[in-house]
Design an enzyme around this catalytic site. Structure first.
Site, mmCIF file in Angstrom:
data_model
loop_
_atom_site.group_PDB
_atom_site.id
_atom_site.type_symbol
_atom_site.label_atom_id
_atom_site.label_comp_id
_atom_site.label_asym_id
_atom_site.label_seq_id
_atom_site.Cartn_x
_atom_site.Cartn_y
_atom_site.Cartn_z
ATOM 1 C CD GLU A 1 -3.557 0.250 2.421
ATOM 2 O OE1 GLU A 1 -4.688 0.305 1.430
ATOM 3 O OE2 GLU A 1 -2.937 1.324 3.283
ATOM 4 C CE LYS B 1 -1.639 2.660 5.803
ATOM 5 N NZ LYS B 1 -2.788 2.129 6.700
ATOM 6 C CG ASN C 1 -9.445 -2.839 7.766
ATOM 7 O OD1 ASN C 1 -8.499 -2.867 8.922
ATOM 8 N ND2 ASN C 1 -9.683 -1.876 7.125
ATOM 9 C CE LYS D 1 -7.482 -0.260 2.069
ATOM 10 N NZ LYS D 1 -6.535 0.003 2.842
ATOM 11 C CD GLU E 1 -7.987 -5.330 3.755
ATOM 12 O OE1 GLU E 1 -8.513 -3.818 3.996
ATOM 13 O OE2 GLU E 1 -9.696 -5.833 3.155
ATOM 14 C CB SER E 2 -4.971 -3.397 8.777
ATOM 15 O OG SER E 2 -5.656 -2.899 8.484
ATOM 16 C CD GLU F 1 -11.340 -2.749 4.616
ATOM 17 O OE1 GLU F 1 -10.882 -2.668 4.031
ATOM 18 O OE2 GLU F 1 -11.808 -1.856 5.778
#
Length: 253
Positions: free
Chosen positions: A49, A51, A181, A111, A211-212, A160
């Site tokens: 990603e 970001k 997520n 995103k 994710e994350s 998501e």
């Protein structure tokens, strides 16, 4: 008011300016569903990603250089790239997708917080290969409709989820790619185990993404053993001074 509601409120102001009829006329279907195809391999895929900031961490990358990051991800041969375009809370910009595409042909996920059909057509015109659809801000009718529009435009869609109810919503809506997520979008607390819990609900033909909160090779190995198709990693790479080495480390090279 939670953070997600604030983001959606700002997003509504942005979408009100979009001319959906003009976007529909200009949008041309893409071929190949490249993002989905890139995740259909034996080994776990890495979605890296781009970001600059987030509501929970503030400014993540003070010396943000989009082109340099894109070159680093290209050199590391990541499978896909996620690009934040939300401008108020993540300091993203729509132009980032075009700039990344000039550097690498890797499939790009836009995103953002999609709450209108116009944003899907806009994503196609921005040359995104995939869009993010967040169950926490969409009901089943909208999610099904948005997935239908995305398919018609040749766009993959990463749906998501964060809990069991959202997982059922994603499955019932016909999602092909589901991302868990681990960060609660209402509180922004992170629970890595969330992916492992929800994976048990996934049909075998679903491309499943975590994710994350993914920081170490051990985290990636845990996801591999649990049968995940991919992991989406942002902050860990964005804070790394040597992104290529960090990607190698997480891959186990």
């Amino acid at each position: 008011m939670n953070i997600l509601n604030e983001i959606v409120g700002k997003t509504k102001l942005r979408t009100e300016k979009l001319d959906i009829n003009a976007l529909k006329r200009a949008a041309k279907p893409k071929e190949g569903f490249l993002f989905k195809t890139a995740l259909e391999k034996t080994n776990i895929s890495i979605i890296a990603e781009i970001k600059k900031a987030s509501p929970s961490k503030g400014l993540i990358c003070a010396d943000f250089n989009l082109e340099k990051i894109a070159h680093e991800y290209k050199a590391a041969n990541v499978d896909c790239i996620s690009v934040l375009t939300e401008p108020f809370f993540f300091l993203g910009d729509n132009s980032y997708i075009e700039k990344v595409k000039k550097i690498t042909q890797k499939p790009v996920l836009r995103k953002d917080f999609i709450i209108s059909e116009a944003q899907i057509y806009e994503s196609s015109l921005l040359d995104a290969d995939c869009i993010l659809l967040i169950c926490a801000i969409l009901d089943e009718k909208k999610l099904s409709r948005y997935l239908e529009i995305a398919r018609g435009l040749g766009l993959s869609a990463l749906v998501e989820v964060h809990d069991e109810n959202e997982m059922r919503l994603a499955i019932n809506s016909g999602a092909c790619i589901i991302g868990v997520n681990n960060r609660n979008l209402k509180t922004f607390n992170v629970d890595f185990e969330n992916s492992l819990r929800l994976k048990k609900m996934a049909p075998g033909d679903i491309i499943f993404v975590s994710e994350s909160g993914i920081k170490t090779r051990g985290d990636v190995q845990t996801l591999e053993k649990a049968g995940f198709s991919a992991c989406l990693i942002g902050e860990t790479f964005m804070r790394s001074e040597n992104k290529a080495e960090k990607i190698k480390e997480l891959r186990g090279f």
